[in-house]
Design a protein around this motif. Structure first.
Motif, short mmCIF file in Angstrom:
data_model
loop_
_atom_site.label_atom_id
_atom_site.label_comp_id
_atom_site.label_asym_id
_atom_site.label_seq_id
_atom_site.Cartn_x
_atom_site.Cartn_y
_atom_site.Cartn_z
N ASP A 258 -0.64 17.94 -6.67
CA ASP A 258 -0.88 18.74 -5.55
C ASP A 258 -0.28 17.74 -4.48
N VAL A 259 1.12 17.77 -3.73
CA VAL A 259 1.06 16.79 -2.39
C VAL A 259 1.93 18.03 -2.06
N THR A 260 0.59 19.02 -0.42
CA THR A 260 0.87 19.62 0.38
C THR A 260 1.74 19.26 1.33
N LEU A 261 2.03 19.88 2.51
CA LEU A 261 2.34 19.37 4.17
C LEU A 261 0.75 19.81 4.36
N ARG A 262 -0.51 20.48 3.75
CA ARG A 262 -1.72 20.61 4.79
C ARG A 262 -2.46 18.90 3.99
N ARG A 263 -2.07 18.70 2.66
CA ARG A 263 -2.84 17.10 2.24
C ARG A 263 -1.78 15.95 2.23
N VAL A 264 -0.54 16.25 3.31
CA VAL A 264 0.24 15.02 3.71
C VAL A 264 -0.53 14.59 4.74
N LEU A 265 -1.00 15.63 5.59
CA LEU A 265 -1.42 15.38 7.27
C LEU A 265 -2.72 14.96 7.02
N THR A 266 -3.37 16.13 6.23
CA THR A 266 -5.25 15.98 7.12
C THR A 266 -5.54 14.99 5.55
N LYS A 267 -5.18 13.80 4.14
CA LYS A 267 -5.29 12.86 4.03
C LYS A 267 -4.82 11.59 3.49
N TYR A 268 -3.16 11.48 3.73
CA TYR A 268 -2.71 10.60 3.63
C TYR A 268 -2.11 10.15 4.38
N VAL A 269 -1.77 10.76 5.55
CA VAL A 269 -0.92 10.52 6.82
C VAL A 269 -2.92 9.74 7.76
N PRO A 270 -3.24 10.10 7.18
CA PRO A 270 -4.78 9.83 7.94
C PRO A 270 -5.33 8.96 7.45
N HIS B 295 3.40 -7.78 7.73
CA HIS B 295 3.39 -6.49 6.62
C HIS B 295 3.63 -5.72 7.06
N PHE B 296 2.94 -4.60 8.75
CA PHE B 296 2.56 -3.54 8.62
C PHE B 296 3.86 -2.75 8.67
N TRP B 297 5.20 -3.42 8.70
CA TRP B 297 5.68 -2.38 9.12
C TRP B 297 6.24 -1.42 7.69
N TYR B 298 5.57 -1.65 6.89
CA TYR B 298 5.25 -1.25 5.46
C TYR B 298 4.65 0.03 5.89
N LEU B 299 3.23 0.36 6.34
CA LEU B 299 3.13 0.85 6.76
C LEU B 299 3.66 2.38 7.69
N TYR B 300 4.48 1.75 8.24
CA TYR B 300 5.41 2.62 9.39
C TYR B 300 5.71 3.58 8.37
N THR B 301 6.73 2.74 7.56
CA THR B 301 8.03 3.86 6.57
C THR B 301 7.70 4.11 5.68
N LEU B 302 6.07 3.85 4.65
CA LEU B 302 4.73 4.93 4.02
C LEU B 302 4.95 6.24 5.54
N VAL B 303 4.05 5.62 6.04
CA VAL B 303 3.88 7.37 6.82
C VAL B 303 5.45 7.81 7.05
N GLY B 304 6.39 7.77 7.52
CA GLY B 304 7.65 8.30 7.97
C GLY B 304 8.10 8.90 6.00
N LEU B 305 7.39 7.85 5.41
CA LEU B 305 8.26 8.73 3.76
C LEU B 305 7.40 10.36 3.92
N TYR B 306 6.32 9.50 3.97
CA TYR B 306 5.14 10.76 4.32
C TYR B 306 5.43 12.48 4.74
N LEU B 307 5.87 11.80 5.69
CA LEU B 307 6.38 13.05 7.12
C LEU B 307 7.16 13.87 6.15
N LEU B 308 7.92 13.15 5.16
CA LEU B 308 9.65 13.98 4.70
C LEU B 308 9.19 14.48 3.75
N THR B 309 8.38 14.17 3.15
CA THR B 309 7.66 14.23 1.43
C THR B 309 7.63 15.90 0.97
N PRO B 310 7.42 16.72 2.08
CA PRO B 310 7.73 18.20 2.12
C PRO B 310 9.20 18.43 1.77
N PHE B 311 9.98 17.56 2.46
CA PHE B 311 11.57 18.43 2.10
C PHE B 311 12.11 17.65 1.16
#
Length: 338
Positions: free
Chosen positions: A70-82, A123-139
């Motif tokens: 259950d990886v929806t846009l809502r969960r991406v924006l309200t759980k994973y990215v925050p 080492h936090f470049w990885y967190l920036y990249t994760l956020v970018g991938l999470y935002l793209l995940t619905p596509f």
């Protein structure tokens, strides 16, 4: 299906191995290592463990692109990215205070310190990249749903990666290829998104891979791994510093990282782990994000007398693990920052 039944202990083990490899890269300095009495330069040693970061992205892709999850846009924006953003801001503040007090930011004005806070520790470049991938995940999930589209995406990733990482350095033809790539604007298929998609593809296809193809992947992966380490030891220092053969996106690194990931999916997955063993690795995985955030600070603070250097990596890991475990016990905020 309950979450317990979905658990893949083999990937929990791979996460632990990758985390130890990350710590080893960050704690090795320029001293190199001794293996069977022979000195191996730090650059060659890093080349042997550089698969760790690609593996983390592939594991994320396996889970975030799985249509059964259950990886929806809502969960991406309200759980994973925050979660990532909260942890980033909290730990970047801790690192900023540490570097101010230790003199690491000496000479910086208020704007410079703010800029470092926004950038975060190295080492936090990885967190920036994760956020970018999470935002793209619905596509990306839409592409992953179609096997032909997924294969096409990975074909573009492989071809464009080969061009941008190596072929553009060929004499005479290289500049032409660079211009060709620039005109095509294919950046969307050349970054870490490729590992994200590759992780899901390998998991999705693992049961359809023949024994002969699997053996070929392992052979090619091992050849790429050791070829990378040997080449790294022989090339000029300037190329070593530039990570010319061991940068995460190099095609040879893609090959051996994919081989390691497939090995865990196909071979380690067949091991029947006891319930207690699975629970231990699951707990280590739950603490893993906190360990990643904390380990660089522990690395800064941990003394390095000669004898300790031999066990520096497990020491950093265990101290970081204990810190993450204690922090998670803090009501409300503990799990938000680890």
């Amino acid at each position: 299906m309950p979450e317990q039944a979905k658990r893949q202990t083999e990937l929990d083990i791979l996460r632990l191995a990758a985390m130890l490899a990350v710590i080893a890269m960050h704690s090795g300095g320029g001293t190199g290592v001794q293996i069977f009495g022979r000195a191996i330069s730090n650059h060659a040693f890093v080349a042997l463990i550089v698969w760790c970061v690609p593996v983390f992205f592939m594991i994320s892709g396996r889970f975030f692109l799985d249509p059964q999850r259950d990886v929806t846009l809502r969960r991406v924006l309200t759980k994973y990215v925050p979660h990532i953003v909260t942890a980033f801001l909290s730990w970047s503040a801790v690192f900023t205070v540490y570097y101010i007090r230790s003199g690491g930011y000496a000479g910086l004005n208020a704007f410079g310190i703010l800029a470092q806070f926004i950038e975060g520790p190295y080492h936090f470049w990885y967190l920036y990249t994760l956020v970018g991938l999470y935002l793209l995940t619905p596509f990306l999930r839409k592409i992953a749903e179609d096997d032909r589209l997924l294969r096409y995406f990975l074909l573009l990733f492989g071809v464009m990666n080969l061009v941008t990482q190596y072929l553009v350095y060929l004499p005479h033809v290289g500049p032409v290829l660079q211009d060709f790539f620039d005109w095509l604007h294919m950046e969307a298929v050349t970054g870490y998104v490729g590992y994200f998609m590759l992780g899901y593809f390998l998991w999705h296809s693992k049961d359809r891979i023949s024994g002969r193809l699997e053996a070929a992947v392992y052979a090619l992966g091992m050849a790429s791994l050791f070829g990378t380490a040997v080449t790294e030891a022989l090339i000029a220092p300037a190329l070593q510093e530039a990570d010319f053969v061991k940068q995460y996106m190099k095609p040879n690194v893609v090959l051996f990282s994919a081989a390691i990931f497939l090995f865990f999916l196909r071979r380690v997955a067949k091991i029947r782990f006891s319930e207690r063993t699975a629970r231990v690795f699951r707990t280590l995985t739950e603490l893993g994000f906190g360990v990643y955030c904390i380990h660089a600070l522990v690395n800064e603070l941990l003394p390095t007398p000669g004898a300790l250097r031999l066990i520096r990596v497990p020491c950093i890991y265990l101290v970081s693990l204990l810190a993450a475990w204690l922090l998670r016990k803090i009501p409300y905020i503990g799990k938000k920052i680890t």
